[in-house]
Motif scaffolding. Structure first.
Motif, PDB file in Angstrom:
ATOM      1  N   GLU A   9      -4.255  -1.039  -0.331  1.00 43.59           N
ATOM      2  CA  GLU A   9      -3.641  -2.350  -0.436  1.00 43.59           C
ATOM      3  C   GLU A   9      -4.073  -2.947  -1.771  1.00 43.59           C
ATOM      4  O   GLU A   9      -5.252  -2.913  -2.117  1.00 43.59           O
ATOM      5  CB  GLU A   9      -4.140  -3.221   0.717  1.00 43.59           C
ATOM      6  N   TYR A  10      -3.119  -3.458  -2.529  1.00 42.54           N
ATOM      7  CA  TYR A  10      -3.384  -4.102  -3.813  1.00 42.54           C
ATOM      8  C   TYR A  10      -2.962  -5.559  -3.697  1.00 42.54           C
ATOM      9  O   TYR A  10      -1.856  -5.839  -3.219  1.00 42.54           O
ATOM     10  CB  TYR A  10      -2.562  -3.468  -4.931  1.00 42.54           C
ATOM     11  N   VAL A  11      -3.790  -6.481  -4.138  1.00 42.80           N
ATOM     12  CA  VAL A  11      -3.465  -7.899  -4.095  1.00 42.80           C
ATOM     13  C   VAL A  11      -3.649  -8.485  -5.489  1.00 42.80           C
ATOM     14  O   VAL A  11      -4.601  -8.141  -6.190  1.00 42.80           O
ATOM     15  CB  VAL A  11      -4.360  -8.642  -3.069  1.00 42.80           C
ATOM     16  N   THR A  35     -12.460  -0.045   6.244  1.00 42.46           N
ATOM     17  CA  THR A  35     -12.238   0.287   4.837  1.00 42.46           C
ATOM     18  C   THR A  35     -13.115   1.473   4.456  1.00 42.46           C
ATOM     19  O   THR A  35     -14.070   1.816   5.151  1.00 42.46           O
ATOM     20  CB  THR A  35     -12.572  -0.896   3.916  1.00 42.46           C
ATOM     21  N   LYS A  85      -3.446   4.144   8.907  1.00 38.36           N
ATOM     22  CA  LYS A  85      -2.502   3.027   8.866  1.00 38.36           C
ATOM     23  C   LYS A  85      -2.780   2.007   9.961  1.00 38.36           C
ATOM     24  O   LYS A  85      -2.166   0.953  10.002  1.00 38.36           O
ATOM     25  CB  LYS A  85      -1.075   3.541   9.038  1.00 38.36           C
ATOM     26  N   VAL A 123       6.111   2.146  -0.976  1.00 38.27           N
ATOM     27  CA  VAL A 123       5.408   2.568   0.236  1.00 38.27           C
ATOM     28  C   VAL A 123       5.773   4.018   0.536  1.00 38.27           C
ATOM     29  O   VAL A 123       6.945   4.400   0.506  1.00 38.27           O
ATOM     30  CB  VAL A 123       5.778   1.656   1.417  1.00 38.27           C
ATOM     31  N   GLY A 133       0.816  -1.189   0.000  1.00 36.37           N
ATOM     32  CA  GLY A 133       0.000   0.000   0.000  1.00 36.37           C
ATOM     33  C   GLY A 133       0.857   1.249   0.000  1.00 36.37           C
ATOM     34  O   GLY A 133       2.049   1.204   0.221  1.00 36.37           O
ATOM     35  N   THR A 187      -8.133  -2.474  -1.694  1.00 35.36           N
ATOM     36  CA  THR A 187      -8.764  -2.083  -0.436  1.00 35.36           C
ATOM     37  C   THR A 187      -8.192  -0.744  -0.005  1.00 35.36           C
ATOM     38  O   THR A 187      -6.987  -0.519  -0.127  1.00 35.36           O
ATOM     39  CB  THR A 187      -8.499  -3.136   0.663  1.00 35.36           C
TER      40      THR A 187
END
Length: 107
Positions: A14-16, A65, A59, A27, A1, A54
């Protein structure tokens, strides 16, 4: 993220399922509308590339979310993606043939 400055303050994302070697930020980088941060990839049982995204306003590990509006690369009105729909750089698109029949490629 990383953090992205938005109207409501910093946004931590956040990327998955990112395509290997495609990350263009690190970051702490701040991104703006139109910046490419990565390419979506495919893993596991999914037959097509996809991205899980997301967003959080903090933090903190327990932060809730938050909704994020997206805009197609060609412009147009911002939209909030909906579960079960498919999107590409032009916005909402029809489901790919692999998703027809309700398996979503999970078979």
């Amino acid at each position: 993220g990383g953090g992205s400055s938005t109207k409501g303050g910093d946004l931590f994302v956040e990327y998955v399922h990112i395509k290997a070697g495609s990350v263009r930020v690190k970051v702490g980088d701040r991104v703006k509308l139109g910046d490419v941060v990565c390419e979506s990839g495919g893993v596991g049982f999914s037959p097509e590339p996809h991205l899980h995204f997301t967003a959080f306003r903090s933090k903190e590990p327990t932060a809730p979310t938050t909704r994020v509006r997206f805009r197609a690369a060609s412009g147009g009105e911002p939209y909030v993606p909906k579960a079960g729909n498919y999107y590409d750089q032009s916005g909402a698109v029809p489901a790919p043939p692999s998703a027809i029949g309700g398996t979503g490629g999970q078979g």
